[in-house]
Design a protein around this motif. Structure first.
Motif, PDB file in Angstrom:
ATOM      1  N   GLU A   1      38.621  41.627  47.703  1.00 52.74           N
ATOM      2  CA  GLU A   1      40.025  41.215  47.653  1.00 52.74           C
ATOM      3  C   GLU A   1      40.209  39.816  48.234  1.00 52.74           C
ATOM      4  OE1 GLU A   1      42.532  45.364  47.737  1.00 52.74           O
ATOM      5  OE2 GLU A   1      41.545  44.763  49.587  1.00 52.74           O
TER       6      GLU A   1
ATOM      7  N   SER B   1      35.185  49.034  40.594  1.00 54.48           N
ATOM      8  CA  SER B   1      34.888  49.860  41.775  1.00 54.48           C
ATOM      9  C   SER B   1      35.934  50.952  41.985  1.00 54.48           C
ATOM     10  CB  SER B   1      34.785  48.976  43.018  1.00 54.48           C
ATOM     11  OG  SER B   1      36.077  48.547  43.407  1.00 54.48           O
ATOM     12  N   SER B   2      37.001  50.948  41.166  1.00 53.42           N
ATOM     13  CA  SER B   2      37.976  52.034  41.286  1.00 53.42           C
ATOM     14  C   SER B   2      37.301  53.342  40.914  1.00 53.42           C
ATOM     15  CB  SER B   2      39.161  51.776  40.351  1.00 53.42           C
ATOM     16  OG  SER B   2      38.738  51.855  39.005  1.00 53.42           O
TER      17      SER B   2
ATOM     18  N   LEU C   1      36.529  44.607  41.414  1.00 48.62           N
ATOM     19  CA  LEU C   1      37.493  45.499  42.057  1.00 48.62           C
ATOM     20  C   LEU C   1      37.927  46.598  41.099  1.00 48.62           C
ATOM     21  CD1 LEU C   1      39.652  42.954  44.036  1.00 48.62           C
ATOM     22  CD2 LEU C   1      38.615  45.028  44.990  1.00 48.62           C
ATOM     23  N   ILE C   2      38.162  46.206  39.846  1.00 48.43           N
ATOM     24  CA  ILE C   2      38.573  47.215  38.863  1.00 48.43           C
ATOM     25  C   ILE C   2      37.418  48.171  38.602  1.00 48.43           C
ATOM     26  CG2 ILE C   2      39.242  47.528  36.450  1.00 48.43           C
ATOM     27  CD1 ILE C   2      40.838  44.916  36.700  1.00 48.43           C
TER      28      ILE C   2
ATOM     29  N   PHE D   1      27.587  39.704  31.797  1.00 48.01           N
ATOM     30  CA  PHE D   1      28.547  39.508  32.869  1.00 48.01           C
ATOM     31  C   PHE D   1      27.962  38.577  33.951  1.00 48.01           C
ATOM     32  CE2 PHE D   1      29.830  41.292  37.003  1.00 48.01           C
ATOM     33  CZ  PHE D   1      31.207  41.114  36.947  1.00 48.01           C
TER      34      PHE D   1
ATOM     35  N   SER E   1      37.779  40.125  40.864  1.00 47.33           N
ATOM     36  CA  SER E   1      38.811  40.964  40.287  1.00 47.33           C
ATOM     37  C   SER E   1      38.202  41.996  39.343  1.00 47.33           C
ATOM     38  CB  SER E   1      39.804  40.078  39.541  1.00 47.33           C
ATOM     39  OG  SER E   1      40.850  40.826  39.031  1.00 47.33           O
ATOM     40  N   GLU E   2      37.257  41.546  38.530  1.00 48.90           N
ATOM     41  CA  GLU E   2      36.568  42.470  37.626  1.00 48.90           C
ATOM     42  C   GLU E   2      35.872  43.574  38.424  1.00 48.90           C
ATOM     43  OE1 GLU E   2      36.362  41.634  34.156  1.00 48.90           O
ATOM     44  OE2 GLU E   2      35.477  43.593  33.774  1.00 48.90           O
TER      45      GLU E   2
ATOM     46  N   PHE F   1      37.314  53.769  36.934  1.00 48.38           N
ATOM     47  CA  PHE F   1      36.237  53.091  36.226  1.00 48.38           C
ATOM     48  C   PHE F   1      34.894  53.635  36.724  1.00 48.38           C
ATOM     49  CE2 PHE F   1      39.365  50.310  34.557  1.00 48.38           C
ATOM     50  CZ  PHE F   1      38.792  49.558  33.545  1.00 48.38           C
TER      51      PHE F   1
ATOM     52  N   ARG G   1      39.119  37.490  45.543  1.00 50.44           N
ATOM     53  CA  ARG G   1      40.160  37.391  44.520  1.00 50.44           C
ATOM     54  C   ARG G   1      41.298  36.497  44.995  1.00 50.44           C
ATOM     55  NH1 ARG G   1      42.968  42.900  42.840  1.00 50.44           N
ATOM     56  NH2 ARG G   1      43.703  42.766  44.992  1.00 50.44           N
TER      57      ARG G   1
ATOM     58  N   TYR H   1      32.265  52.146  37.722  1.00 53.95           N
ATOM     59  CA  TYR H   1      31.064  51.452  37.257  1.00 53.95           C
ATOM     60  C   TYR H   1      30.282  50.814  38.400  1.00 53.95           C
ATOM     61  CZ  TYR H   1      33.123  51.849  32.590  1.00 53.95           C
ATOM     62  OH  TYR H   1      33.659  52.324  31.423  1.00 53.95           O
TER      63      TYR H   1
ATOM     64  N   SER I   1      37.188  34.297  41.919  1.00 59.04           N
ATOM     65  CA  SER I   1      38.325  35.213  41.918  1.00 59.04           C
ATOM     66  C   SER I   1      38.255  36.161  40.722  1.00 59.04           C
ATOM     67  CB  SER I   1      39.630  34.403  41.874  1.00 59.04           C
ATOM     68  OG  SER I   1      40.740  35.238  41.723  1.00 59.04           O
ATOM     69  N   GLN I   2      37.896  35.628  39.560  1.00 60.58           N
ATOM     70  CA  GLN I   2      37.800  36.483  38.378  1.00 60.58           C
ATOM     71  C   GLN I   2      36.644  37.479  38.510  1.00 60.58           C
ATOM     72  OE1 GLN I   2      37.800  34.323  34.693  1.00 60.58           O
ATOM     73  NE2 GLN I   2      39.737  33.268  35.122  1.00 60.58           N
ATOM     74  N   LEU I   3      35.528  36.984  39.039  1.00 62.44           N
ATOM     75  CA  LEU I   3      34.377  37.862  39.263  1.00 62.44           C
ATOM     76  C   LEU I   3      34.776  39.015  40.181  1.00 62.44           C
ATOM     77  CD1 LEU I   3      31.219  37.984  38.853  1.00 62.44           C
ATOM     78  CD2 LEU I   3      31.000  36.569  40.890  1.00 62.44           C
TER      79      LEU I   3
ATOM     80  N   LEU J   1      41.530  44.324  28.656  1.00 63.76           N
ATOM     81  CA  LEU J   1      41.193  45.540  29.409  1.00 63.76           C
ATOM     82  C   LEU J   1      41.183  46.787  28.523  1.00 63.76           C
ATOM     83  CD1 LEU J   1      40.498  45.109  32.363  1.00 63.76           C
ATOM     84  CD2 LEU J   1      42.552  46.315  33.011  1.00 63.76           C
TER      85      LEU J   1
END
Lengths: 483, 483, 483, 483
Positions: A301, A271-272, A268-269, A181, A265-266, A275, A304, A277, A261-263, A170
């Protein structure tokens, strides 16, 4: 000891009586829902009708039923199937399980002849119906995987030129292509598809018991049954209840669960706010009562989180199966609720992923702006200054100026001359280069291999799509008579 | 706020200082053993040498190293490999990981040129070496599975005519053939082999990063690397750390673990005094201090138990991988101890099973004697009498007489006439037949299907054996120069 | 059948012979490492010496050993303990387990009298030594938890006034206090401590077998043994191997693991460049070979990941214990490697957390700057504009201006008048308010409850600290003679 | 880049539109059943009504609602509760969750005033209602555990003098008392009760958020709410969603599951024909269609199996919670189906165990007959002969004669004189004693400790019973107005 055991007999009688009473405590219905949960029975019921119908045809083929009898039973089973489709189960509260229930209902419709379907071994029947059911769910997973892979390749194509900051741990690394991605996620799901395809080949065989009743064996025509139920062939089994394909299925679902879940999770980060992005449009959102306007990425979520469900259910299945005797046992039933949970949630996560991904709005400008900063060295230079006793705030400010300077000149920090460093602070001595990561910057990052990989992925997806489409395992055509 | 954050800077400095101090609390070595456990490093070290050697050859092939340089590095790596084989690791306590350690040792031997092996991406190197290692362990599992399947088929052949009491729910059912027990277990392991074979095809491809550095990409010759390391080809990857094949491997090990656990559990019950169907010779036994003479079937208990290890490790791996970001992270390392535990224990359970099974002594006489009793109906008749208020002991005695009577006449209880029942007790009325299970008894039980299944299993085993034998993935031939 | 079983005998002999040969395939040492792994034996060895020494004293107390004999054995055991401390294990390669090994070594030192320690039931001895060992590890966990809670409360105090953006679903919510983050984590660990304290009370009892040998029972003085080994008392057990406290311990470790995993995960996100709320100083970092200058938050990633290890090991333990017979079995040994992994890693994650947290540098200025923006409504207004057909980029630009405007005026978007909205774009109509979240903004957020909670947490921590400190369970004082 | 991102905007609009369309693919209802499964909502609904009612009273107490308003809302909530009891949920298909649904229904009944219940924080509300629900389920588990412990102590008392063969590793050891089997199981469940009692103390506290809104904090009277909802007090929380007590509950259920699984597994083996130590009366049996007369111990198999469900669900919960950010997230909801499955199945296994145990008929005569044989040495002597080249069948026959001989004389094999051995075979030389296990045989085995343990267990059970009975947490008295 004798007197003791005599006394015990008396107690035994009492105990037996007590047991009967106690069993009338929890009602039969309450207990049954733990033995044979309704949800499992509903999932199996249509397959049970289909396999019974095929069984009737085999009996006719073998001469054990007349054409008339077979026709009557077939019509009876078709009626039961139609009732099921219209929402009326053939089960009533007194049926201990679906096999008893179907036999009872069929005898109501067709009289005594219906008894023939009860002659099937209940162990083999259950094993067969579970196999038919899971085979169908696997075909459903094929469709879900293909649709999602199409979405991912489309997103890769749409964003093929977009650069974004790369991350490892990260932390910033070299810029990378956004499309990677999607490509990487697609190739994971391609391997998941591949694994399920192989499982399909393995489970799409009709089990044929060995070492059973010699007479039965001579006469029962497994080949006809296999053809009617659209299996690829037959396979010998000594343990009719063998369920390793269920463990395999749950494992594959768990692996796919991890990928999604990994997709999620990425994303989610990303979309903060920090970030920034990716953005979830409001169309997408489940409203909360108190904050009607808040956008909650609950779908992400859930994606994830659900991989934990697959893993837990798999652990349950492996533990259920651990150390049980080889002869048939109730554990074959105990496994079914977990299997049902797996197949239902696999459909769910695949479908939801296909819905959520195209709805996301990627902020490609923010990504590419950030990609132009030498973020990889940013922290190193801040550290350099702090270790020379600069306060953090001042160190950070100097480095922000450096980044603006290099961005304007399309340079990396490692490209700056000693004199340039000195302009920003006299603290920068020539040892600064030891603290910097440097590499030859290549433009564009998308080399030939990416295009080649894209072509190859597209081709593979087309082939997989054909495999999934061509392949017909609709056993219900037999039931509806459209076969 | 400003004063606060200024103050914080002061603290930050202190904190940094404290951190450095604190970190010197647990020594570097202590921490390293959690980061990069020695057991994992030892497992990977030879593969790392092999892949480094192949990398050197690719660089020579690409013209980046002269033949002389390549030869010197090759000889250096071979020396390090020989040292490793003789028990001297190239690692010393200050090496943070095996990659740094190998580079250091090689530069001690060959000077500066050794630096070229550090130019490999550490993410890609780790991914490659793990893949080489697991590929080898998979080949080892092939061998273990084949040997065990051979043992099982041999046991099936040796006992082809032996009848024993059948069990469902551990209760008596119709007699069955002892050989079915071995045939069924072999067919499970055949499917396990089949699954691992497919995994092998999937993992035996050299990953080739896409979207990386365009210049590197143009020049680096993955095809040569693939050929040197004996891969079947190359495959595109966007995420160099992708480890779904590790999850798949752990899943397959868990399924095999369940199969061996059930086999062991059955044998443990059979080896009890009460069953007495199997005996463990003393040669087999681990002595206990206090009871030197006791035969403990601990090997079977370990086999029953270890499936839990596989399942737990799989749950760990799935949970490690859940929800982590897609960029490279330390989790790729975190997974390795669990993978190591899986591969080590898979070898162990396969080898032990192959040892324990031939050593068991089956009491075939006791089995076939018991198979001649109509045990299936025994409990039903006892119940019948108890429900007519007989004390249990008396009911049991009557039924034992009945069983002796029917055994002598080679009959089932259901075959007795009403008059015969009456001889044993007037309590037997004609409703007794409602409580009995009856079926056409066929002799022999071993029909054509069993022989056919045996032939088919033997043929399949031969093919699998050839697959496993023919297949050469000895990357160390490259290192030893025997290639 | 007879001829068959006669033949079988012949084969049995052969099979037995084969087995003996096969068993010499894997060496005894290889097998032993799976039966009784060295790591487990090393962990148990000191406790075994301590309990043997106490056992000797009980025998003396009971008059079964003379004072001289007891003194000699005591000195022998003390010597063995000293050897152990200096790195020499009493085990040699031929000892099948640590109990045999200790008895052999002691008899080398003290002659035949040493035999008395072998009279202990090996089941009870193992159970006792495991209990002593886990009791010590629990005390170690107490210390680790207390130290970490102190760190967290100190961090809460140091940052009591710092506001930062709040997050729910990783999306912006109302600003919150940074100190809450530490307070909340401390209260979780407080409950974890509380749970372990209760477990401690439960396991700190010497198990006393019931229903055993009447004579032994009369004579063996469990009370003396309990006092010597510093237990709180004795408790009756019928199953000497009962290990539910191990399952409980693994569960509690798993819960703590989850708490630290969430803490680490949050900090990993905060430490990204994009969040930038926390910085890892370089002192902290493990260097990578290729990028010597990169700061990798691997410690945090390990903390995020290790909760999976606890969960997996717990799943393993629960599955090992599932469905095994109630009599003693090898499963009691099979559980120990997992228990060892749990206790070792629990120490590790607690210690590392205590090291990493004070080393982090929180960028409180960045936090409080961001907290002053009305981020909660930012996305809502962007959505509003996009739904009125603004391109995303333009919508974002307008909203950034709005946020600057409100920040300068210390307002929320919901506080703006319609005319103010119009200044930024005529597209804002009065329905904009429907899309905004509004609430009464209270300053300061740290109300009385926070201070009260802090006082209460501090007080509780002091009490727990006293509990952990006062409590002495150093059984080795007995061994070193300092008691 | 600009043109690219402009284009993207256009696509974004399209994507948004597509998303809205796609989302209308799976209906809202389909998605909701994965978000907020009906089973969970039904479990929580009554607690939600109770807590809402208490909330209304607090608002009245604080002066925010008039007495009239509060009375009207109270009556509204009571009506909704009565409807719920009679089978009519307040939810309709358009309610996104139970909180929205209750508010809607209450406003239908009471008009606008109902809005006040929506002012509760949805995070805190959910946390509170889950806590109320689990508290009730824990009380239910108390009852189940106590009833089962009573059953076990009764069985111990009923069989206090019965000897049976002892087993270790399922091999014969010294005879033991049947009652120990029940005593040992009861003491396990006693510890399980103890653990749950401690959990109860921990969860029976009303969480009180710190660091929230200062004004709200001043005014909201948590003490009144706590009293109304029958909590023991309040506790500070910084993370309203903290669910470690759910993890603890699932852990404790898993431990109890293991205990019942082992009990069931032992009984399954005992109920085999070969052991024959226990019989299931027919009253107990679920009939199978094909073999109407077969007695299947499916209840015991379910008990053996279900511990896997608890372990799997626990693994799921631990994995769901792993590594999620500390701010509130959807994972709090994702955990609930697993929790529901745990509480439902815990009730089930406890209840079924209480039913099945008294119904079993122990064959105490067969047990005590077998206990009189020196089974422990049986295998050793067979081995002795086989190693002297006796065929197994002959060796076994000799040993059976020996056992009859010793049984008649109430001796052990180790007690025989060399001359006696010679009578059975000249092969027995004096080294035979080296192969035998010998010990002082004590009669009776039930020493003082057993009686003492029984008294102590009975006393403890009484106390626990009082704890469970006295303790009233009936929050519904508040709703029904009986408080």
């Amino acid at each position: 000891m004798n007197s003791n055991s005599d006394t015990r007999q008396g107690k035994a009688g009492t105990a037996g009586g007590r047991a009967a009473q106690s069993l009338s405590g929890p009602t039969f219905e309450q207990i049954r829902k733990f033995w044979h949960p309704l949800s499992v029975e509903n999932a199996l019921a249509p397959y049970q009708i289909a396999s019974s119908l095929a069984y009737v045809q085999v009996l006719m083929h073998m001469g054990e039923l007349s054409q008339d009898e077979a026709a009557r039973l077939t019509e009876g089973l078709r009626q039961i199937y139609r009732e099921l489709l219209s929402g009326t189960s053939f089960l009533n509260d007194n049926d201990p399980d679906i096999y008893t229930g179907l036999a009872r209902r069929l005898s109501e419709l067709c009289g005594e002849t219906a008894g023939c379907i009860s002659r099937r071994s209940s162990v083999e029947s259950l094993a067969l119906d579970v196999r038919l059911w899971v085979r169908d769910r696997l075909v459903s997973a094929f469709r879900g995987l293909i649709e999602l892979r199409q979405v991912l390749l489309r997103l890769a194509a749409e964003h093929e030129e977009v650069l974004m900051p790369g991350h490892a741990h990260l932390q910033p690394t070299r810029p990378q292509l956004l499309s990677l991605f999607f490509m990487g996620s697609e190739s994971r799901l391609h391997r998941d598809f591949n694994r399920m395809e192989e499982l399909f080949e393995r489970l799409n065989m009709l089990p044929k018991s060995i070492g059973g009743d010699a007479q039965l064996e001579r006469e029962f025509d497994y080949d006809v049954l296999s053809r009617l139920l659209k299996f690829q062939g037959t396979t010998h089994v000594a343990f009719a209840g063998d369920g390793d394909y269920l463990l395999e299925f749950a494992s594959l679902a768990a692996i796919t669960g991890v990928h999604l879940s990994q997709l999620a999770s990425e994303l989610l980060i990303w979309s903060s706010h920090e970030f920034g992005y990716v953005r979830l449009p409001r169309a997408f959102v489940f409203r909360e009562q108190r904050f009607p306007a808040r956008r909650n990425p609950e779908i992400l979520e859930a994606l994830r989180s659900r991989s934990a469900l697959f893993a837990g259910r798999l652990a349950e299945l492996l533990s259920i199966m651990k150390g049980i005797p080889l002869g048939y046992s109730h554990e074959a039933n105990e496994a079914l609720p977990a299997v049902l949970d797996v197949v239902t949630n696999l459909d769910f996560v695949l479908e939801l992923s296909s819905v959520v991904l195209p709805a996301l709005v990627f902020d490609t400008k923010k990504m590419s702006d950030a990609a132009q900063l030498d973020l990889e060295n940013r922290g190193n230079v801040i550290d350099y200054l702090i270790e020379k006793d600069f306060p953090q705030e001042k160190a950070t400010a100097i480095v922000e100026h450096l980044l603006t300077y290099t961005k304007e000149r399309r340079k990396h920090l490692a490209d700056l001359a000693p004199a340039e460093w000195q302009e920003f602070s006299p603290a920068f001595e020539t040892d600064i280069y030891k603290f910097l990561t440097s590499y030859d910057r290549q433009e564009p990052y998308a080399g030939a291999s990416l295009a080649e990989a894209f072509r190859s992925a597209t081709k593979q997806l087309d082939e997989d799509n054909q495999f999934a489409n061509c392949f017909s395992v609709d056993v219900f055509a037999l039931v509806t008579g459209e076969d």
